[in-house]
Design a protein around this motif. Structure first.
Motif, PDB file in Angstrom:
ATOM      1  N   ILE A 157       0.272   7.530   8.430  1.00  0.00           N
ATOM      2  CA  ILE A 157      -0.153   8.047   7.127  1.00  0.00           C
ATOM      3  C   ILE A 157      -1.087   7.052   6.438  1.00  0.00           C
ATOM      4  O   ILE A 157      -2.154   7.427   5.932  1.00  0.00           O
ATOM      5  N   SER A 158      -0.684   5.781   6.384  1.00  0.00           N
ATOM      6  CA  SER A 158      -1.532   4.772   5.738  1.00  0.00           C
ATOM      7  C   SER A 158      -2.896   4.679   6.405  1.00  0.00           C
ATOM      8  O   SER A 158      -3.928   4.620   5.733  1.00  0.00           O
ATOM      9  N   GLY A 160      -8.074   6.395  -5.677  1.00  0.00           N
ATOM     10  CA  GLY A 160      -7.198   6.543  -4.518  1.00  0.00           C
ATOM     11  C   GLY A 160      -6.215   7.671  -4.702  1.00  0.00           C
ATOM     12  O   GLY A 160      -5.974   8.465  -3.775  1.00  0.00           O
ATOM     13  N   PHE A 161      -5.635   7.761  -5.897  1.00  0.00           N
ATOM     14  CA  PHE A 161      -4.697   8.848  -6.187  1.00  0.00           C
ATOM     15  C   PHE A 161      -5.393  10.198  -6.009  1.00  0.00           C
ATOM     16  O   PHE A 161      -4.834  11.124  -5.412  1.00  0.00           O
ATOM     17  N   GLY A 162      -6.621  10.299  -6.531  1.00  0.00           N
ATOM     18  CA  GLY A 162      -7.340  11.562  -6.451  1.00  0.00           C
ATOM     19  C   GLY A 162      -7.669  11.988  -5.035  1.00  0.00           C
ATOM     20  O   GLY A 162      -7.519  13.156  -4.671  1.00  0.00           O
ATOM     21  N   VAL A 163      -8.096  11.020  -4.212  1.00  0.00           N
ATOM     22  CA  VAL A 163      -8.421  11.333  -2.816  1.00  0.00           C
ATOM     23  C   VAL A 163      -7.192  11.863  -2.082  1.00  0.00           C
ATOM     24  O   VAL A 163      -7.247  12.883  -1.374  1.00  0.00           O
ATOM     25  N   PHE A 173       0.444   1.696  -5.863  1.00  0.00           N
ATOM     26  CA  PHE A 173      -0.575   0.960  -5.125  1.00  0.00           C
ATOM     27  C   PHE A 173      -0.428  -0.525  -5.440  1.00  0.00           C
ATOM     28  O   PHE A 173       0.113  -0.903  -6.475  1.00  0.00           O
ATOM     29  N   GLU A 174      -0.934  -1.351  -4.535  1.00  0.00           N
ATOM     30  CA  GLU A 174      -1.025  -2.779  -4.788  1.00  0.00           C
ATOM     31  C   GLU A 174      -2.451  -3.234  -4.498  1.00  0.00           C
ATOM     32  O   GLU A 174      -3.130  -2.683  -3.624  1.00  0.00           O
ATOM     33  N   PHE A 175      -2.884  -4.254  -5.242  1.00  0.00           N
ATOM     34  CA  PHE A 175      -4.245  -4.757  -5.115  1.00  0.00           C
ATOM     35  C   PHE A 175      -4.235  -6.265  -4.942  1.00  0.00           C
ATOM     36  O   PHE A 175      -3.283  -6.952  -5.329  1.00  0.00           O
ATOM     37  N   ASP A 202      -1.171  -3.706   1.032  1.00  0.00           N
ATOM     38  CA  ASP A 202       0.122  -3.101   1.340  1.00  0.00           C
ATOM     39  C   ASP A 202      -0.137  -1.772   2.047  1.00  0.00           C
ATOM     40  O   ASP A 202      -0.899  -1.715   3.009  1.00  0.00           O
ATOM     41  N   GLU A 203       0.508  -0.699   1.615  1.00  0.00           N
ATOM     42  CA  GLU A 203       0.269   0.618   2.200  1.00  0.00           C
ATOM     43  C   GLU A 203       0.020   1.610   1.075  1.00  0.00           C
ATOM     44  O   GLU A 203       0.293   1.321  -0.086  1.00  0.00           O
ATOM     45  N   VAL A 204      -0.486   2.784   1.417  1.00  0.00           N
ATOM     46  CA  VAL A 204      -0.797   3.772   0.380  1.00  0.00           C
ATOM     47  C   VAL A 204      -0.343   5.167   0.813  1.00  0.00           C
ATOM     48  O   VAL A 204      -0.428   5.538   1.981  1.00  0.00           O
TER      49      VAL A 204
END
Length: 339
Positions: free
Chosen positions: A61-62, A193-196, A213-215, A231-233
């Motif tokens: 998934i990530s 990222g959320f939107g995509v 999310f992490e940055f 990390d992962e998304v």
């Protein structure tokens, strides 16, 4: 996680032409099937120490979402190479000390607090009259601390406590931002990222409810610093995903770890142990002393593999001996195994 020597890091950067500074530290990340919830690792009956297929599902998934981010021109990630479905070669990043959380529906901990009368969340005031599992008027950014930060006015000295945009602006350097304008950038990247992911899931009639999310900061090949995803998304570990048709009919079908969390809350006699951080020793004892039913672990497996296969559009084939495969590829193609 296995950190490489500086010599191996530099060699791989040259050989593989990774787009990073020549002295960037690299690591091998191998994902496991272990399952955590409420800050504890859980296990099953008959020596089952993980959820079959969970690691493969999470990485698949990530990898899919990070690839989609790249197609849409979003920021880069820490991942430089994927030598095996369970393995990433990553660059070291300096993390921003914020759990970047975005919510599109009111559920979970937010609903529990709202139902008890709370209306302000991370400096944002919610309107009256919201109902459980309702879609919110706007995507909310409700960050929390990553790690324990001390000496910051208005920020409790505890891990994973809610903070506001004003808190971050007052203490931007302490939270790890290189410049104050990067606060806007992190919020933009979070929303992008959320939107995509949300748009892609909607095409599968799945609802992206909320996520974390992490940055972090890395240096590119020219030595310039940049903010990236790390990390992962968008996985069932970090996000809530609901089945769309079920939600429209008034039923919540979780395609994420939340179903497991709810099972734990329902099947242990005192849910407060799992929800109250002051009772962590009791919580740790629950996880240590209780082997969960095999069917519960396999139900999680079906959930993770099911949503992963829906997202990537194909079946995930589980290896009978992934350790041997990983060793072989890291040896032959990367020269990283000492024999």
């Amino acid at each position: 996680m296995y950190w490489l020597t500086s010599e191996d890091s530099a060699r791989l950067i040259r050989q593989k032409n990774y787009p990073v500074a020549a002295d960037t530290p690299l690591a091998i990340m191998v994902i496991s099937d272990r399952i955590s919830a409420f800050d504890c690792i859980w296990h099953g009956e008959n020596g089952l120490n993980g959820v079959p297929g969970k690691g493969a599902a999470l990485n698949a998934i990530s990898n899919h979402w990070f690839s989609l981010f790249k197609q849409h021109g979003l920021a880069d990630s820490h991942i430089l190479d994927i030598p095996h479905p369970l393995v990433w070669i990553v660059q070291k990043a300096r993390p921003v000390k914020i759990e970047a959380i975005a919510r599109q529906y009111i559920t979970g901990s937010m609903w529990r607090a709202y139902s008890k009368g709370e209306r302000e969340f991370c400096g944002i005031t919610l309107p009256e009259g919201l109902k459980k599992d309702q879609k919110l008027p706007d995507i909310l950014i409700t960050p929390s601390t990553k790690g324990i930060l001390t000496g910051l006015d208005g920020v409790p000295e505890a891990d994973d406590v809610n903070i506001s945009r004003a808190d971050i602006e007052r203490h931007s350097a302490a939270f790890g931002f290189e410049q104050a304008s990067d606060i806007d950038l992190y919020e933009t990247l979070l929303k992008q990222g959320f939107g995509v992911i949300s748009d892609a899931l909607a095409k599968l009639d799945q609802i992206f409810v909320d996520t974390k999310f992490e940055f972090g900061y890395v240096k590119d090949a020219t030595g310039q610093s940049k903010l990236i995803y790390m990390d992962e998304v968008g996985t069932p570990d970090s996000s809530r995903i609901w089945d769309g048709a079920s939600w429209r009919s008034g039923k919540i079908v979780e395609q994420s770890k939340e179903g497991f969390r709810q099972w734990l809350l329902t099947n242990f006699p005192e849910p407060d142990i799992l929800l109250n951080k002051d009772r962590m020793p009791e919580r740790a004892a629950l996880a240590r002393d209780n082997a969960l039913p095999t069917e519960v672990m396999m139900d999680i497996s079906r959930t993770y593999l099911g949503i992963a296969e829906k997202v990537i559009g194909k079946k995930i084939e589980l290896s009978a001996n992934p350790k041997a495969e990983i060793i072989a590829v890291l040896d032959k193609e990367y020269g990283l195994i000492n024999r």
